[in-house]
Design an enzyme around this catalytic site. Structure first.
Site, PDB file in Angstrom:
ATOM      1  N   ASP A  55      -7.655  40.172  78.936  1.00 48.24           N
ATOM      2  CA  ASP A  55      -8.574  39.943  79.804  1.00 48.24           C
ATOM      3  C   ASP A  55      -8.199  40.691  81.094  1.00 48.24           C
ATOM      4  OD1 ASP A  55      -6.460  38.275  80.075  1.00 48.24           O
ATOM      5  OD2 ASP A  55      -7.695  36.497  80.829  1.00 48.24           O
ATOM      6  N   ASP A  94      -2.565  41.954  85.966  1.00 44.56           N
ATOM      7  CA  ASP A  94      -2.017  41.434  87.238  1.00 44.56           C
ATOM      8  C   ASP A  94      -0.998  42.100  87.447  1.00 44.56           C
ATOM      9  OD1 ASP A  94      -1.854  40.045  89.365  1.00 44.56           O
ATOM     10  OD2 ASP A  94      -2.097  38.104  88.530  1.00 44.56           O
ATOM     11  N   GLY A 136       1.404  43.074  85.483  1.00 47.75           N
ATOM     12  CA  GLY A 136       1.571  43.872  84.430  1.00 47.75           C
ATOM     13  C   GLY A 136       2.895  43.511  83.577  1.00 47.75           C
ATOM     14  N   LYS A 167      -6.178  44.566  88.201  1.00 48.13           N
ATOM     15  CA  LYS A 167      -5.929  44.412  89.541  1.00 48.13           C
ATOM     16  C   LYS A 167      -4.978  45.330  89.795  1.00 48.13           C
ATOM     17  CE  LYS A 167      -7.011  39.479  90.723  1.00 48.13           C
ATOM     18  NZ  LYS A 167      -6.404  38.195  90.966  1.00 48.13           N
ATOM     19  N   ASP A 184      -9.991  31.706  83.752  1.00 42.56           N
ATOM     20  CA  ASP A 184     -10.213  30.487  84.010  1.00 42.56           C
ATOM     21  C   ASP A 184      -9.499  30.144  85.324  1.00 42.56           C
ATOM     22  OD1 ASP A 184      -7.450  30.484  83.016  1.00 42.56           O
ATOM     23  OD2 ASP A 184      -7.706  28.440  83.090  1.00 42.56           O
ATOM     24  N   ARG A 196     -14.167  29.513  82.162  1.00 46.72           N
ATOM     25  CA  ARG A 196     -13.584  30.498  81.197  1.00 46.72           C
ATOM     26  C   ARG A 196     -15.184  31.217  80.601  1.00 46.72           C
ATOM     27  NH1 ARG A 196      -8.472  31.340  79.675  1.00 46.72           N
ATOM     28  NH2 ARG A 196      -7.364  29.433  79.975  1.00 46.72           N
TER      29      ARG A 196
HETATM   30  C1  PRP Z   1      -3.014  35.812  82.332  1.00 48.23           C
HETATM   31  C2  PRP Z   1      -3.810  36.732  81.580  1.00 48.23           C
HETATM   32  C3  PRP Z   1      -2.948  37.833  81.081  1.00 48.23           C
HETATM   33  C4  PRP Z   1      -1.650  37.482  82.183  1.00 48.23           C
HETATM   34  C5  PRP Z   1      -1.744  38.924  83.104  1.00 48.23           C
HETATM   35  O1  PRP Z   1      -2.929  34.690  81.356  1.00 48.23           O
HETATM   36  O2  PRP Z   1      -4.581  36.401  80.472  1.00 48.23           O
HETATM   37  O3  PRP Z   1      -2.319  37.342  79.862  1.00 48.23           O
HETATM   38  O4  PRP Z   1      -1.986  36.387  82.732  1.00 48.23           O
HETATM   39  O5  PRP Z   1      -0.966  38.566  84.068  1.00 48.23           O
HETATM   40  P1  PRP Z   1       0.261  39.738  84.408  1.00 48.23           P
HETATM   41  O6  PRP Z   1      -0.020  40.997  84.183  1.00 48.23           O
HETATM   42  O7  PRP Z   1       1.010  39.076  85.758  1.00 48.23           O
HETATM   43  O8  PRP Z   1       1.326  39.240  83.154  1.00 48.23           O
HETATM   44  P2  PRP Z   1      -2.487  33.328  81.823  1.00 48.23           P
HETATM   45  O9  PRP Z   1      -1.091  33.136  81.840  1.00 48.23           O
HETATM   46  O10 PRP Z   1      -3.468  32.987  82.884  1.00 48.23           O
HETATM   47  O11 PRP Z   1      -3.028  32.566  80.415  1.00 48.23           O
HETATM   48  P3  PRP Z   1      -4.567  32.398  79.757  1.00 48.23           P
HETATM   49  O12 PRP Z   1      -4.868  33.715  79.403  1.00 48.23           O
HETATM   50  O13 PRP Z   1      -4.332  31.584  78.574  1.00 48.23           O
HETATM   51  O14 PRP Z   1      -5.444  31.857  80.910  1.00 48.23           O
END
Ligand code: PRP
Length: 188
Positions: A110, A113, A115, A141, A169, A175
């Site tokens: 999704d 962030d 990475g 992002k 979320d 969500r």
């Molecule tokens: C979020 C998103 C990615 C990850 C991205 O997951 O779904 O998997 O963070 O961040 P990064 O690039 O800094 O690694 P989250 O931990 O919020 O879990 P979720 O998808 O279950 O909400």
């Protein structure tokens, strides 16, 4: 700025709509066309691997717009660094059901962030001997990147703001909004 349609009321903690349902649908169709074109001559079905939970809506819309043979799979991960740091190598809470060795695999996320998640996931998947490994990310992002990740399909570049909806979320809230909204920053 996109307007809230008559059937949508923006919650008080949401600032504005960043991406409407129509904009999202159009972009997901474009991504699906690119993927259809890329894999049109592939013999074995492409494996779409959604990273739970956030990817489930993007993945379901994307997969329904694919005309190439494909199968859907999911993983769940958590990331912990040393000394309680949240960043670090990902650990599988749930692994794929499909054997990805020798297969074309598309990881579906999704949001990109820092990475961190995709960096480690692509490393692990490559070590399993995937034939061709690509990634599709709904939101990027880019200002937040800490790790270099090669993402093939990007839905939208967004600024460094809090976003919810379309799978994303805040404490499990929002969500399933059909649009992506910017949220006012929360204290915790
Ligand atoms: C979020 C998103 C990615 C990850 C991205 O997951 O779904 O998997 O963070 O961040 P990064 O690039 O800094 O690694 P989250 O931990 O919020 O879990 P979720 O998808 O279950 O909400």
């Amino acid at each position: 700025m996109a307007q809230v349609s008559e059937r949508q009321t923006l919650a008080p903690d949401l600032k504005k709509i960043l991406l409407t349902e129509d904009e999202i649908s159009k972009r997901v169709s474009e991504l699906a066309s690119e993927i259809n074109e890329k894999y049109k001559d592939t013999q074995e079905p492409l494996i779409l691997v959604g990273v739970l939970k956030g990817s489930f809506i993007f993945l379901s819309d994307l997969s329904r717009k694919l005309t190439i043979p494909h199968v859907v799979d999911f993983i769940a991960v958590s990331s912990y660094g040393s000394g309680g740091d949240k960043r670090g190598e990902v650990r599988f809470l749930m692994d794929t059901r499909e054997n990805i060795t020798g297969r074309d695999v598309l990881i579906v996320e999704d949001i990109l962030d820092s990475g961190n998640t995709l960096y480690y996931l692509t490393k692990i998947f490559k070590s399993r001997g995937t034939k061709n490994l690509e990634t599709a990310v709904f939101l990027d992002k880019s200002e937040r990147h800490e790790m270099e990740v090669d993402v093939k399909y990007i839905g939208f570049e967004i600024p460094d703001v809090w976003v919810v909806g379309y799978g994303l979320d805040y404490k499990e809230k929002y969500r399933t909004l059909p649009y992506v909204a910017e949220m006012y920053p929360q204290k915790d």
